[in-house]
Scaffold this motif. Structure first.
Motif, short mmCIF file in Angstrom:
data_model
loop_
_atom_site.label_atom_id
_atom_site.label_comp_id
_atom_site.label_asym_id
_atom_site.label_seq_id
_atom_site.Cartn_x
_atom_site.Cartn_y
_atom_site.Cartn_z
N PHE A 8 0.83 -1.20 0.00
CA PHE A 8 0.00 0.00 0.00
C PHE A 8 0.87 1.25 0.00
O PHE A 8 1.60 1.50 0.96
CB PHE A 8 -0.92 0.00 1.24
CG PHE A 8 -1.73 1.26 1.38
CD1 PHE A 8 -2.53 1.70 0.33
CD2 PHE A 8 -1.70 2.01 2.54
CE1 PHE A 8 -3.29 2.86 0.45
CE2 PHE A 8 -2.44 3.17 2.67
CZ PHE A 8 -3.24 3.60 1.62
N GLY A 9 0.79 2.03 -1.07
CA GLY A 9 1.57 3.27 -1.11
C GLY A 9 1.39 3.98 -2.43
O GLY A 9 0.67 3.51 -3.33
N GLU A 10 2.05 5.12 -2.56
CA GLU A 10 1.90 5.94 -3.76
C GLU A 10 2.77 5.42 -4.90
O GLU A 10 3.95 5.10 -4.71
CB GLU A 10 2.29 7.40 -3.45
CG GLU A 10 2.08 8.30 -4.66
CD GLU A 10 1.99 9.77 -4.31
OE1 GLU A 10 2.61 10.20 -3.32
OE2 GLU A 10 1.29 10.50 -5.05
N ALA A 36 8.05 3.46 -3.25
CA ALA A 36 8.67 2.43 -2.42
C ALA A 36 7.89 1.11 -2.42
O ALA A 36 8.47 0.04 -2.63
CB ALA A 36 8.82 2.96 -0.99
N GLU A 37 6.59 1.20 -2.19
CA GLU A 37 5.81 -0.05 -2.04
C GLU A 37 5.63 -0.74 -3.40
O GLU A 37 5.63 -1.97 -3.48
CB GLU A 37 4.45 0.23 -1.39
CG GLU A 37 4.56 0.73 0.05
CD GLU A 37 4.79 2.24 0.17
OE1 GLU A 37 4.97 2.89 -0.89
OE2 GLU A 37 4.81 2.76 1.30
N ALA A 38 5.49 0.06 -4.46
CA ALA A 38 5.40 -0.53 -5.81
C ALA A 38 6.70 -1.24 -6.15
O ALA A 38 6.69 -2.33 -6.74
CB ALA A 38 5.09 0.56 -6.83
N THR A 138 4.24 6.52 3.14
CA THR A 138 2.78 6.64 3.04
C THR A 138 2.21 7.61 4.09
O THR A 138 1.48 8.53 3.72
CB THR A 138 2.13 5.23 3.08
OG1 THR A 138 2.59 4.54 1.91
CG2 THR A 138 0.63 5.28 3.05
N PRO A 139 2.56 7.51 5.39
CA PRO A 139 2.01 8.50 6.32
C PRO A 139 2.58 9.90 6.11
O PRO A 139 1.99 10.88 6.57
CB PRO A 139 2.40 7.95 7.70
CG PRO A 139 3.56 7.05 7.44
CD PRO A 139 3.30 6.46 6.09
#
Ligand SMILES: O=C(O)C(=O)C[C@H](O)[C@H](O)COP(=O)(O)O
Length: 335
Positions: A8-10, A36-38, A138-139
């Motif tokens: 989960f992230g941008e 990062a998450e991708a 993300t936050p």
């Protein structure tokens, strides 16, 4: 079907100056997709896992092209929300010699930043999941994404889905929300089974001050006392030996032991962005496939090292490439 790993992230569009040039030194950009998450999702897919990116992108040619690029690398993008807002972007100037790389973010009011937490129905997004991965980026993006990350982790905990959290502190992203960062990052670490972070991250969150020589072990001890679900805390150590040669070592701590990988000299770096995410994906691959902690940190460090040879944010190499480096049998040309 294999259970999914949900990240989960941008998702970001990266525009970098060609080669080692400064931004707009020549009137061209190289375009890559990252985030990062991708990056973790793509790498884990290359290692043989079923991965899904949960995110929000603009309902535009750019947003659709980003999702297409993730899908091209095997990631499930069906849960990406397409809506209002703009494409999150960053500009990258590669470092060279004494000049460090530089990242300029251009992602305020992106679709991901403005998506309300209710965009994501975590019970169904995690229904077939075995693992959730989120990072501290993300936050940092907005109050809404901080809340969404917290809801994702709480839902994962409730559903017995394992959670990894990469602290990934980005001072330039937190901006005026910086005073809130320690509390928000701590709230997410409280849910995590695996934390990617070092003594500086723990110090930043918990105000801990290392007194002994082994600051990382001390920080890990503080983390194990504070975060009740924590099983492993993992980090890299980057030593700079000369202008051109850095060394990357992986470290993994459980509540009792420390495991250290081989140290890899990083020379002739092609692209260092995404090295940390490739390392995280490598460690997670180890943990997900039942490797021992030592094997997992070895695999992660080798994967992180290899990413430095690949242009773009994604580590596109597979298990056999990492195993070749681990076996020390690699040569000039594989024929
Ligand atoms: O900074 C952000 O917001 C991003 O998501 C962009 C980058 O693609 C990753 O952060 C890569 O990070 P490293 O793997 O540590 O090089």
């Amino acid at each position: 079907m294999k259970p999914a790993i949900v990240c989960f992230g941008e998702v970001l569009l990266r525009l970098s100056s060609p080669g080692k040039e400064l931004l707009l030194q020549s009137p061209r950009f190289d375009a890559h997709i990252g985030g990062a998450e991708a990056n973790v999702a793509v790498s884990l897919h290359k290692f043989g896992h079923r991965t899904r990116v949960v995110s929000a992108l603009p309902d535009s040619t750019l947003g659709r092209a980003c999702a297409d690029e993730l899908r091209r690398h095997g990631v499930d993008t069906d849960s990406i929300h397409f809506g209002d807002g703009r494409m999150g972007m960053y500009f990258l100037t590669h470092g060279a010699g004494h000049r460090p790389a530089e990242v300029l973010y251009d992602r305020a009011n992106s679709s991901f930043a403005i998506a309300p937490p209710a965009t994501y129905d975590w019970a169904s997004l995690l229904a077939d999941a075995r693992w959730l991965h989120v990072s501290g980026i993300t936050p940092a993006v907005s109050a809404a994404t901080a809340e969404a990350a917290s809801q994702a982790m709480q839902a994962a905990r409730k559903a017995n889905v394992q959670i990894s959290f990469d602290c990934n502190f980005r001072a330039r992203l937190w901006g005026s929300r910086s005073p809130e960062a320690p509390r928000l990052l701590t709230r997410l670490c409280e849910q995590a089974d695996v934390i990617f972070g070092d003594d500086r991250d723990i110090a930043f969150m918990l105000g801990f001050k290392a007194s002994a020589a082994d600051a990382r072990r001390e920080a890990a001890d503080v983390a194990f006392k504070t975060f009740k679900h924590l099983r492993y805390i993992v980090c890299t150590e980057r030593a700079r030996h000369s202008v051109d040669v850095q060394q990357l070592t992986g470290l993994l701590f459980d509540s009792k032991n420390a495991y250290t990988s081989r140290s890899y000299p990083l020379h002739s770096i092609v692209d260092r962005i995404g090295g940390g995410d490739a390392f995280a994906a490598g460690v997670l691959h180890g943990l997900l496939t039942g490797m021992t902690p030592q094997e997992s940190i070895d695999f992660g460090a080798a994967a992180g090292c290899l990413k430095h040879s690949i242009p773009g944010d994604f580590n596109l190499l597979g298990v056999s490439d990492v195993e070749l480096l681990l076996s020390e049998k690699g040569g000039d040309v594989r024929r």
